[in-house]
Write a protein that holds these residues in place. Structure first.
Motif, PDB file in Angstrom:
ATOM      1  N   TRP A 170       0.806  -1.222   0.000  1.00  9.35           N
ATOM      2  CA  TRP A 170       0.000   0.000   0.000  1.00  9.35           C
ATOM      3  C   TRP A 170       0.841   1.277   0.000  1.00  9.35           C
ATOM      4  O   TRP A 170       0.590   2.188  -0.814  1.00  9.35           O
ATOM      5  CB  TRP A 170      -0.970  -0.022   1.180  1.00  9.35           C
ATOM      6  CG  TRP A 170      -1.859   1.181   1.258  1.00  9.35           C
ATOM      7  CD1 TRP A 170      -1.595   2.357   1.901  1.00  9.35           C
ATOM      8  CD2 TRP A 170      -3.153   1.345   0.662  1.00  9.35           C
ATOM      9  NE1 TRP A 170      -2.643   3.234   1.769  1.00  9.35           N
ATOM     10  CE2 TRP A 170      -3.618   2.639   1.002  1.00  9.35           C
ATOM     11  CE3 TRP A 170      -3.979   0.518  -0.110  1.00  9.35           C
ATOM     12  CZ2 TRP A 170      -4.857   3.132   0.602  1.00  9.35           C
ATOM     13  CZ3 TRP A 170      -5.214   1.020  -0.521  1.00  9.35           C
ATOM     14  CH2 TRP A 170      -5.642   2.291  -0.169  1.00  9.35           C
ATOM     15  N   PRO A 171       1.845   1.424   0.881  1.00 11.10           N
ATOM     16  CA  PRO A 171       2.630   2.675   0.872  1.00 11.10           C
ATOM     17  C   PRO A 171       3.387   2.914  -0.429  1.00 11.10           C
ATOM     18  O   PRO A 171       3.685   4.065  -0.769  1.00 11.10           O
ATOM     19  CB  PRO A 171       3.616   2.475   2.043  1.00 11.10           C
ATOM     20  CG  PRO A 171       2.979   1.454   2.922  1.00 11.10           C
ATOM     21  CD  PRO A 171       2.275   0.521   1.976  1.00 11.10           C
ATOM     22  N   VAL A 172       3.692   1.836  -1.155  1.00  7.79           N
ATOM     23  CA  VAL A 172       4.432   1.977  -2.413  1.00  7.79           C
ATOM     24  C   VAL A 172       3.509   2.416  -3.546  1.00  7.79           C
ATOM     25  O   VAL A 172       3.810   3.347  -4.290  1.00  7.79           O
ATOM     26  CB  VAL A 172       5.117   0.647  -2.800  1.00  7.79           C
ATOM     27  CG1 VAL A 172       5.833   0.787  -4.137  1.00  7.79           C
ATOM     28  CG2 VAL A 172       6.110   0.232  -1.718  1.00  7.79           C
ATOM     29  N   ILE A 173       2.381   1.734  -3.673  1.00  8.24           N
ATOM     30  CA  ILE A 173       1.446   2.026  -4.770  1.00  8.24           C
ATOM     31  C   ILE A 173       0.722   3.341  -4.520  1.00  8.24           C
ATOM     32  O   ILE A 173       0.495   4.126  -5.436  1.00  8.24           O
ATOM     33  CB  ILE A 173       0.433   0.873  -4.950  1.00  8.24           C
ATOM     34  CG1 ILE A 173       1.175  -0.443  -5.189  1.00  8.24           C
ATOM     35  CG2 ILE A 173      -0.525   1.176  -6.102  1.00  8.24           C
ATOM     36  CD1 ILE A 173       2.090  -0.450  -6.382  1.00  8.24           C
ATOM     37  N   GLY A 174       0.343   3.599  -3.263  1.00  2.00           N
ATOM     38  CA  GLY A 174      -0.331   4.850  -2.903  1.00  2.00           C
ATOM     39  C   GLY A 174      -1.573   5.112  -3.724  1.00  2.00           C
ATOM     40  O   GLY A 174      -1.653   6.142  -4.414  1.00  2.00           O
ATOM     41  N   PRO A 175      -2.577   4.216  -3.672  1.00  2.00           N
ATOM     42  CA  PRO A 175      -3.774   4.379  -4.504  1.00  2.00           C
ATOM     43  C   PRO A 175      -4.568   5.654  -4.199  1.00  2.00           C
ATOM     44  O   PRO A 175      -5.202   6.212  -5.091  1.00  2.00           O
ATOM     45  CB  PRO A 175      -4.611   3.132  -4.164  1.00  2.00           C
ATOM     46  CG  PRO A 175      -3.656   2.165  -3.555  1.00  2.00           C
ATOM     47  CD  PRO A 175      -2.636   3.002  -2.855  1.00  2.00           C
ATOM     48  N   LEU A 176      -4.535   6.104  -2.937  1.00  2.00           N
ATOM     49  CA  LEU A 176      -5.279   7.302  -2.544  1.00  2.00           C
ATOM     50  C   LEU A 176      -4.305   8.457  -2.307  1.00  2.00           C
ATOM     51  O   LEU A 176      -3.428   8.349  -1.455  1.00  2.00           O
ATOM     52  CB  LEU A 176      -6.093   7.043  -1.280  1.00  2.00           C
ATOM     53  CG  LEU A 176      -7.230   6.033  -1.406  1.00  2.00           C
ATOM     54  CD1 LEU A 176      -7.928   5.852  -0.066  1.00  2.00           C
ATOM     55  CD2 LEU A 176      -8.230   6.468  -2.466  1.00  2.00           C
ATOM     56  N   PRO A 177      -4.458   9.554  -3.020  1.00  2.00           N
ATOM     57  CA  PRO A 177      -3.538  10.687  -2.853  1.00  2.00           C
ATOM     58  C   PRO A 177      -3.457  11.176  -1.410  1.00  2.00           C
ATOM     59  O   PRO A 177      -2.372  11.536  -0.939  1.00  2.00           O
ATOM     60  CB  PRO A 177      -4.147  11.763  -3.765  1.00  2.00           C
ATOM     61  CG  PRO A 177      -4.932  11.001  -4.780  1.00  2.00           C
ATOM     62  CD  PRO A 177      -5.467   9.797  -4.072  1.00  2.00           C
ATOM     63  N   GLU A 178      -4.587  11.188  -0.701  1.00  3.41           N
ATOM     64  CA  GLU A 178      -4.597  11.699   0.671  1.00  3.41           C
ATOM     65  C   GLU A 178      -3.867  10.790   1.652  1.00  3.41           C
ATOM     66  O   GLU A 178      -3.546  11.192   2.777  1.00  3.41           O
ATOM     67  CB  GLU A 178      -6.041  11.923   1.158  1.00  3.41           C
ATOM     68  CG  GLU A 178      -6.899  10.674   1.227  1.00  3.41           C
ATOM     69  CD  GLU A 178      -7.678  10.395  -0.055  1.00  3.41           C
ATOM     70  OE1 GLU A 178      -8.726   9.742   0.026  1.00  3.41           O
ATOM     71  OE2 GLU A 178      -7.220  10.852  -1.129  1.00  3.41           O
ATOM     72  N   GLN A 179      -3.606   9.520   1.245  1.00  7.33           N
ATOM     73  CA  GLN A 179      -2.869   8.609   2.110  1.00  7.33           C
ATOM     74  C   GLN A 179      -1.508   8.231   1.530  1.00  7.33           C
ATOM     75  O   GLN A 179      -0.812   7.389   2.081  1.00  7.33           O
ATOM     76  CB  GLN A 179      -3.697   7.334   2.361  1.00  7.33           C
ATOM     77  CG  GLN A 179      -4.941   7.575   3.198  1.00  7.33           C
ATOM     78  CD  GLN A 179      -5.584   6.283   3.659  1.00  7.33           C
ATOM     79  OE1 GLN A 179      -4.944   5.248   3.760  1.00  7.33           O
ATOM     80  NE2 GLN A 179      -6.874   6.348   3.943  1.00  7.33           N
ATOM     81  N   ASP A 180      -1.151   8.877   0.447  1.00  6.05           N
ATOM     82  CA  ASP A 180       0.141   8.602  -0.197  1.00  6.05           C
ATOM     83  C   ASP A 180       1.207   9.464   0.472  1.00  6.05           C
ATOM     84  O   ASP A 180       1.560  10.542  -0.012  1.00  6.05           O
ATOM     85  CB  ASP A 180       0.037   8.913  -1.692  1.00  6.05           C
ATOM     86  CG  ASP A 180       1.230   8.392  -2.478  1.00  6.05           C
ATOM     87  OD1 ASP A 180       2.034   7.638  -1.892  1.00  6.05           O
ATOM     88  OD2 ASP A 180       1.359   8.746  -3.659  1.00  6.05           O
ATOM     89  N   THR A 181       1.710   8.984   1.610  1.00  5.27           N
ATOM     90  CA  THR A 181       2.563   9.808   2.471  1.00  5.27           C
ATOM     91  C   THR A 181       4.042   9.776   2.095  1.00  5.27           C
ATOM     92  O   THR A 181       4.803  10.642   2.512  1.00  5.27           O
ATOM     93  CB  THR A 181       2.421   9.360   3.937  1.00  5.27           C
ATOM     94  OG1 THR A 181       2.767   7.967   4.044  1.00  5.27           O
ATOM     95  CG2 THR A 181       0.986   9.547   4.425  1.00  5.27           C
ATOM     96  N   LEU A 182       4.471   8.788   1.344  1.00  8.02           N
ATOM     97  CA  LEU A 182       5.889   8.671   0.995  1.00  8.02           C
ATOM     98  C   LEU A 182       6.198   9.425  -0.295  1.00  8.02           C
ATOM     99  O   LEU A 182       5.433   9.366  -1.250  1.00  8.02           O
ATOM    100  CB  LEU A 182       6.287   7.205   0.824  1.00  8.02           C
ATOM    101  CG  LEU A 182       6.219   6.293   2.050  1.00  8.02           C
ATOM    102  CD1 LEU A 182       6.677   4.891   1.678  1.00  8.02           C
ATOM    103  CD2 LEU A 182       7.056   6.844   3.193  1.00  8.02           C
TER     104      LEU A 182
END
Length: 286
Positions: A170-182
């Motif tokens: 999940w942190p790599v793909i970051g499907p949701l911009p609001e949860q794409d923290t990296l």
């Protein structure tokens, strides 16, 4: 029980080899996905590329769980088992995460406790450590042989590992911009760290001088060219190579997305400069 194996694939029921139940589930999942994203409430929420990746992911899941690869890996060949693991944990999850629509994620994660648990377990450090601890523990001989000797425990273990692999990706793909923290650079570091953490488990298998899993000690050889110890070592190599190939592909995906983002920002900056110049020119003319 350990050591109880079929003598040949022909002695395994065809439903165990080709699992029509898993096939029907996969067909149903693809059918529902295309219906809802083409005509249903999710219409227009995914791109053509997302549909392709989703379909490949479901096909990959069926190959891993519904074809003879599963039976061979369970009864005869450790390398086949590791190929199955590679499909389930390194190929299927990232492709599914890319293929599913954002609106679906938001609806699911909007449910209170699900959202809170998901946000906790997908924190990069937690997700990274949890997955690698679980998959490393799974490959300890005492745990592996116990799990492989109990069908229910085997399926439960696969569900746990598959869930943790989704959390890890999940942190790599970051499907949701609001949860794409990296940031993109942090994602590169994350993937590198993931590869390093899995290396000890693969090395233990690759460089073992003896068979370490009782599950395969008395297994009939269905591949005459592959001795049991060679099969075990090949399994470790398959897992490591598959991981490196997939991680390389994901790094390319991140790089392409990074370049596109930079181009978009550059165009926006150019447009801003042009608009400011036009505004100044207009004021001067007045």
């Amino acid at each position: 029980m350990h050591g109880e194996h079929q003598n040949s694939l022909s002695e395994i029921n065809w439903t165990a080899l080709w699992s029509p139940f898993v096939l029907l589930i996969c067909i149903a999942v693809i059918g529902i996905y295309f219906y809802y994203t083409k005509n249903g409430p999710l219409k227009g929420t995914v791109t053509r590329g997302q549909k392709v990746w989703f379909t490949i992911a479901v096909i990959g899941f069926y190959i891993a769980k519904g074809t003879p690869l599963s039976a061979i890996g369970h009864h005869y060949s450790f390398s086949a088992h590791m190929l199955q693991m590679s499909l389930l944990y390194f190929i299927v999850p990232p492709l599914l995460l890319i293929g599913l629509p954002k609106v679906l994620y938001r609806k699911i994660l909007g449910v209170g406790i699900i959202g809170r648990l998901f946000r906790f377990f997908t924190k990069p450090l937690i997700a990274l450590i949890l997955f690698n601890i679980l998959i490393s523990l799974y490959h300890l001989p005492i745990i592996f042989d116990t799990v492989m000797g109990n069908l229910l425990l085997h399926e439960v273990t696969h569900i746990i590992l598959l869930t943790s692999s989704f959390m890890m990706w999940w942190p790599v793909i970051g499907p949701l911009p609001e949860q794409d923290t990296l940031s993109d650079l942090q994602k590169v570091g994350y993937i590198f760290a993931d590869g390093v953490l899995l290396t000890p488990a693969c090395a233990l298998i690759i460089f073992a001088d003896d068979l370490i899993y009782q599950t395969y000690m008395n297994a009939p050889q269905i591949f005459a060219f592959l001795q049991p110890l060679d099969d075990q070592q090949a399994g470790g190599v398959i897992m490591k190579i598959a991981q490196e190939i997939i991680y390389g592909g994901i790094l390319l995906y991140i790089l392409i997305r990074w370049v596109r983002k930079e181009r978009t920002q550059d165009k926006e900056e150019e447009l801003k400069i042009i608009n400011e110049a036009k505004a100044r020119l207009s004021l001067n003319e007045q």
